[in-house]
Design an enzyme around this catalytic site. Structure first.
Site, PDB file in Angstrom:
ATOM      1  N   ASN A   1      36.169  49.576 -35.895  1.00 43.81           N
ATOM      2  CA  ASN A   1      37.596  49.481 -36.203  1.00 43.81           C
ATOM      3  C   ASN A   1      38.416  48.949 -35.037  1.00 43.81           C
ATOM      4  O   ASN A   1      39.389  48.226 -35.230  1.00 43.81           O
ATOM      5  CB  ASN A   1      38.122  50.864 -36.588  1.00 43.81           C
ATOM      6  CG  ASN A   1      39.619  50.888 -36.821  1.00 43.81           C
ATOM      7  OD1 ASN A   1      40.109  50.304 -37.783  1.00 43.81           O
ATOM      8  ND2 ASN A   1      40.363  51.553 -35.943  1.00 43.81           N
TER       9      ASN A   1
ATOM     10  N   ASP B   1      43.137  46.911 -32.597  1.00 39.40           N
ATOM     11  CA  ASP B   1      42.617  47.020 -33.955  1.00 39.40           C
ATOM     12  C   ASP B   1      42.037  45.684 -34.399  1.00 39.40           C
ATOM     13  O   ASP B   1      42.755  44.692 -34.542  1.00 39.40           O
ATOM     14  CB  ASP B   1      43.736  47.452 -34.900  1.00 39.40           C
ATOM     15  CG  ASP B   1      43.204  48.014 -36.206  1.00 39.40           C
ATOM     16  OD1 ASP B   1      42.592  49.090 -36.163  1.00 39.40           O
ATOM     17  OD2 ASP B   1      43.399  47.364 -37.252  1.00 39.40           O
TER      18      ASP B   1
ATOM     19  N   ASP C   1      32.601  55.726 -37.174  1.00 38.16           N
ATOM     20  CA  ASP C   1      33.929  56.243 -36.869  1.00 38.16           C
ATOM     21  C   ASP C   1      34.994  55.525 -37.702  1.00 38.16           C
ATOM     22  O   ASP C   1      34.847  54.349 -38.047  1.00 38.16           O
ATOM     23  CB  ASP C   1      34.204  56.051 -35.374  1.00 38.16           C
ATOM     24  CG  ASP C   1      35.499  56.669 -34.932  1.00 38.16           C
ATOM     25  OD1 ASP C   1      35.643  57.899 -35.062  1.00 38.16           O
ATOM     26  OD2 ASP C   1      36.386  55.927 -34.451  1.00 38.16           O
TER      27      ASP C   1
ATOM     28  N   HIS D   1      39.812  53.470 -42.122  1.00 39.29           N
ATOM     29  CA  HIS D   1      40.831  52.622 -41.508  1.00 39.29           C
ATOM     30  C   HIS D   1      40.387  51.168 -41.411  1.00 39.29           C
ATOM     31  O   HIS D   1      41.015  50.371 -40.712  1.00 39.29           O
ATOM     32  CB  HIS D   1      41.192  53.171 -40.126  1.00 39.29           C
ATOM     33  CG  HIS D   1      41.710  54.573 -40.172  1.00 39.29           C
ATOM     34  ND1 HIS D   1      42.936  54.893 -40.703  1.00 39.29           N
ATOM     35  CD2 HIS D   1      41.159  55.748 -39.788  1.00 39.29           C
ATOM     36  CE1 HIS D   1      43.127  56.210 -40.638  1.00 39.29           C
ATOM     37  NE2 HIS D   1      42.053  56.746 -40.095  1.00 39.29           N
TER      38      HIS D   1
ATOM     39  N   GLU E   1      32.910  58.485 -41.325  1.00 36.81           N
ATOM     40  CA  GLU E   1      34.010  59.438 -41.164  1.00 36.81           C
ATOM     41  C   GLU E   1      35.158  58.991 -42.063  1.00 36.81           C
ATOM     42  O   GLU E   1      35.786  57.950 -41.810  1.00 36.81           O
ATOM     43  CB  GLU E   1      34.477  59.486 -39.709  1.00 36.81           C
ATOM     44  CG  GLU E   1      35.650  60.427 -39.497  1.00 36.81           C
ATOM     45  CD  GLU E   1      36.456  60.133 -38.244  1.00 36.81           C
ATOM     46  OE1 GLU E   1      37.058  61.070 -37.703  1.00 36.81           O
ATOM     47  OE2 GLU E   1      36.501  58.957 -37.822  1.00 36.81           O
TER      48      GLU E   1
END
Length: 813
Positions: free
Chosen positions: A164, A268, A298, A302, A332
């Site tokens: 991410n 990001d 992780d 997102h 996650e």
């Protein structure tokens, strides 16, 4: 023998076709065994490497010059590196082996920016170099040695990975970092033309050239810039190109910015971009060569869906090429409500993660154990496990946990929920929680230090990341622990700690009894609010294990618990958390077993003999109705869009409550092509289905449900003329095609073979009489010797879009 409360007597309407076949091989019907991932069944230990064991003091500063605010090492601060490393973890593998651990999951080990905004990257989530291990933890060779030593002990190693974001390097002209929405400032190509990044996001199947060229000057909400000293700090070098990032400002973790925003300044990545998908695939395909057995992913929620649709199948395919079909990845996906319908979105219906962290179990276990919630509420939670079932996954791979490095430790929650509770009461609650964790379905995760009674200091995040070795940080070195006189300033590797012994005992049970690792879980209704009971049954052994828990702080319970046993059958004690946990030796005339438990105790009983044959059941597909028109809307979850799902449900009456139901469909345009939707191993029998990407609106479908009691009896029902009417958003992996079997299985000599086409890579799994054949995963299958008895063979052909089940081929003498 009793029927679970959620089953009812059925009267089959004439418009449904129902066929019963008694004592016949399962190969005659579309019977597919419940999927069990070859890497499932682990008992995990989640460890922050920096906080576990310091095997080499010469790497404490990571080789950086300067003081703690430069190299990040300061064991007196909870925000800095404390000295744990690969050498220390390797030296303590026998400690973990004694605990019964089969898989070690360690926080991201790659090279981090040592300091950022006054705190250190000890946790591993601020990566600058994706090709090297963090020098504070050790070298690439030391990591490889850790993996080798773990494997030598029969243990797996899982690596926490991040796609991410990277460390915070990019700055924005003007120094402003507030998020700017796409509506205010859409992405623009190098010529300044606005474009929809979701429409061209690379998913591993579509055309990467459709994604436009980008420009620093025209493409982003903010103009990105990098300090001169950090312009080449990221490795591989392509990560230093600022056009591979979203450049929109900081996220507030709500809506669109949850996917496109920076995590408190962390850069990001533009994960819709083909170069980012390909680059991350290259990075983590290379790390497979170290021998790691799986990835924890992780911040999965997102990142845009298309990224995972391209990245994860490629990683799994590379693992298979390396001879590791048991490689497993879990994501996650944080969700405040722990809603299975949300968490399961990422491993079903076109989202190819093997599984996700079970935040639902995390919340449900806390409610039952720590907050004295009802057993009925906990049972209702487990009845929603069917959301995880599809053609290549189910709930049995989920990773379950009581606490972690972000949310906080379980013992801390116990303190919060039970103010004024004595240490003895908290210890009993902790044991009850770990009993539930290690006996219920899923893959349990022990958070490092919980086996030593760690509580944490003040809550979550940094406060829940104590050192296992003698702590120097004031917040930690005076911290009390449960069930021991040791404190934070002491070494905490005590194999005699009561929590360590409890976990070791229950882990040994899991290791010795397949039903407790991956068996079906059947919640058992009781009349006692403080009780929770369930059975675990392995589909091959068919031996019932009954687990019963009492969460009352003060009351002993005696209760009759339903089972799948016939009257008079016996269950023997297997485990008791207290000497007074007991049960009658035989079930009563209604198939119930009477159990007695002291407060906050639990027990496990095992049937003396396997389940006997029963009379054929009645099965009815109750949803959808024949002729139903299925319309699929959209569901948006913090910037991610999913098509809705429809419940396909079969009711089963009769029998003893144990069996599996296989769900399939056949398109009117593809006669003879049986598409496999999933197999459910516990009532209510259902899957939550969304159409594959190559299904055309207007297509008529025949849906089939086949019950197999795993003792030779199968029954089948179907509904016809169901219509896929419409969808509001694209389905699954856009451009992917479900396998089509172009030549059904045939035999030449001792070799069976099949031909199929569809989006690659294609995977194969041969079945014999409805059971998976170990290692039979190629397009051909060779019979080892001339058959002595008639058998029916089929093959599942699977890809990222779906699975197709072949017609049977009978082989006999």
């Amino acid at each position: 023998m009793i029927t679970p409360r959620f089953l009812r007597r059925l009267s089959l309407p004439l418009l449904l076709v129902s066929t019963a076949l008694a004592d016949a091989p399962a190969g005659g019907f579309a019977v597919v065994p419940r999927f069990t991932h070859p890497g499932a069944g682990q008992t995990f230990y989640f460890v922050l490497t920096d906080r576990f064991a310091n095997g080499r003091t010469d790497n404490d500063t990571g080789g950086y010059s300067g003081g703690p605010e430069a190299h990040g090492f300061d064991p007196t601060k909870i925000s800095h590196y404390h000295g744990g490393d690969f050498a220390g973890l390797t030296a303590k593998l026998d400690y973990l082996k004694g605990l019964g651990i089969t898989a070690v999951w360690l926080t991201p080990p790659l090279k981090n920016k040592p300091m950022q905004q006054g705190t250190a990257g000890y946790h591993g989530y601020w990566i600058t170099d994706f090709t090297q291990m963090d020098p504070h933890l050790g070298t690439n060779d030391e990591f490889r040695e850790l993996v080798r030593q773990a494997h030598a002990r029969g243990m797996k190693v899982f690596m926490d990975i991040i796609t991410n974001h990277t460390a915070d390097v990019i700055q924005y002209t003007g120094g402003v970092h507030d998020y700017v929405s796409k509506k205010t400032a859409p992405y623009r190509d190098a010529q300044g033309r606005a474009f929809d990044e979701m429409a061209v996001a690379f998913n591993g199947v579509n055309d990467p050239s459709a994604f436009p060229a980008l420009s620093v000057e025209t493409s982003f909400a903010y103009r990105p810039e990098v300090p001169e000293a950090e312009k080449a700090v990221k490795v591989p070098a392509w990560l230093n190109d600022v056009t591979y990032y979203h450049n929109r400002g900081n996220t507030t973790f709500v809506g669109e910015n949850s996917v496109h925003g920076d995590f408190v300044g962390l850069d990001d990545l533009f994960t819709e971009h083909p170069r980012v998908v390909q680059g991350m695939t290259e990075i983590f395909s290379t790390w497979l060569e170290t021998g790691v057995d799986g990835y924890r992913i992780d911040t999965m929620r997102h990142v845009n869906n298309a990224f995972w649709q391209g990245f994860l199948p490629a990683i799994s395919a590379r693992a298979r090429e390396l001879g590791r079909p048991d490689f497993l990845h879990f994501g996650e996906v944080y969700n405040d409500a722990g809603d299975p319908s949300v968490l399961s979105e990422f491993s079903t219906g076109g989202m190819p993660a093997d599984t996700t962290l079970d935040f639902g179990f995390f919340l449900a276990a806390r409610k039952f154990v720590s907050q004295a919630g009802s057993g009925a509420a906990l049972a209702d939670f487990f009845l929603r496990d069917d959301y995880y079932t599809d053609h290549d996954s189910n709930v049995h791979s989920t990773t379950t946990f009581l606490g972690n490095h972000d949310a906080g430790r379980f013992a801390y929650f116990l303190q919060q929920d039970n103010p004024g509770a004595s240490p003895a009461l908290l210890a009993d609650l902790a044991k009850l929680g770990h009993g539930l964790l290690l006996l219920a379905r899923g893959q349990p995760v022990i958070y490092y230090g919980d086996e030593q009674g760690m509580i944490g200091r003040g809550g979550n995040d940094m406060q829940a990341r104590e050192s296992m070795f003698a702590a120097q940080a004031p917040d930690f070195n005076t911290a009390a622990l449960l069930a021991t006189t040791r404190r934070g300033a002491d070494d905490k590797f005590d194999a005699a700690h009561p929590f360590y012994r409890l976990i070791a005992e229950l882990s040994a049970l899991r290791a010795g009894h397949p039903a407790l690792r991956t068996g079906a879980m059947l919640p058992r209704p009781t009349t006692q609010q403080d009780a929770f009971a369930f059975s675990r049954i392995d589909r091959r052994e068919r031996v019932e294990y009954l687990a019963v828990f009492n969460n009352s702080r003060t009351q002993s319970l005696t209760l009759a618990v339903p089972t799948s046993q016939k009257p008079g059958a016996k269950l023997a004690p297997l485990y008791a958390s207290h000497p007074q946990a007991s049960a009658q030796s035989a079930v009563d005339g209604e198939g119930r077993m009477t159990v007695s438990l002291p407060p906050l105790q639990f027990g496990v009983w095992r049937a003396v003999t396997p389940l006997a044959k029963t009379s054929p059941v009645a099965i009815q597909l109750v949803n959808p109705a024949p002729g139903a028109a299925l319309k699929f809307t959209k569901r948006e979850i913090d910037g991610l869009v999913f098509p809705s799902r429809v419940e396909i449900r079969a009711d089963v009456a009769g029998g003893d409550g144990f069996g599996e139901v296989t769900f399939t469909l056949e398109r009117a345009s593809r006669p003879g092509q049986i598409e496999y939707l999933g197999t459910d191993d516990a009532a209510p029998y259902r899957v939550f289905w969304r159409p594959p990407p190559d299904l055309t609106p207007g297509e008529k479908l025949t849906l089939t449900a086949t019950h197999h009691d795993l003792r030779g009896v199968s029954n089948r029902t179907e509904v016809t003329d169901v219509v896929f009417a419409s969808t509001e958003v694209p389905l699954g992996i856009v451009g992917a095609k479900v396998p089509v079997i172009t030549r059904q299985p045939g035999r030449i000599g001792n070799v069976l073979s099949v031909e199929a086409e569809g989006s690659g890579p294609l995977e194969y799994q041969w079945l014999c009489d409805g059971e998976e054949m170990s290692g039979a995963t190629q397009v051909t299958f060779t019979l080892m010797s001339p058959p002595k008895a008639k058998a029916s063979y089929r093959v599942l052909v699977r890809n990222r879009a779906g699975t197709t089940l072949s017609a049977p081929v009978d082989v006999g003498p």
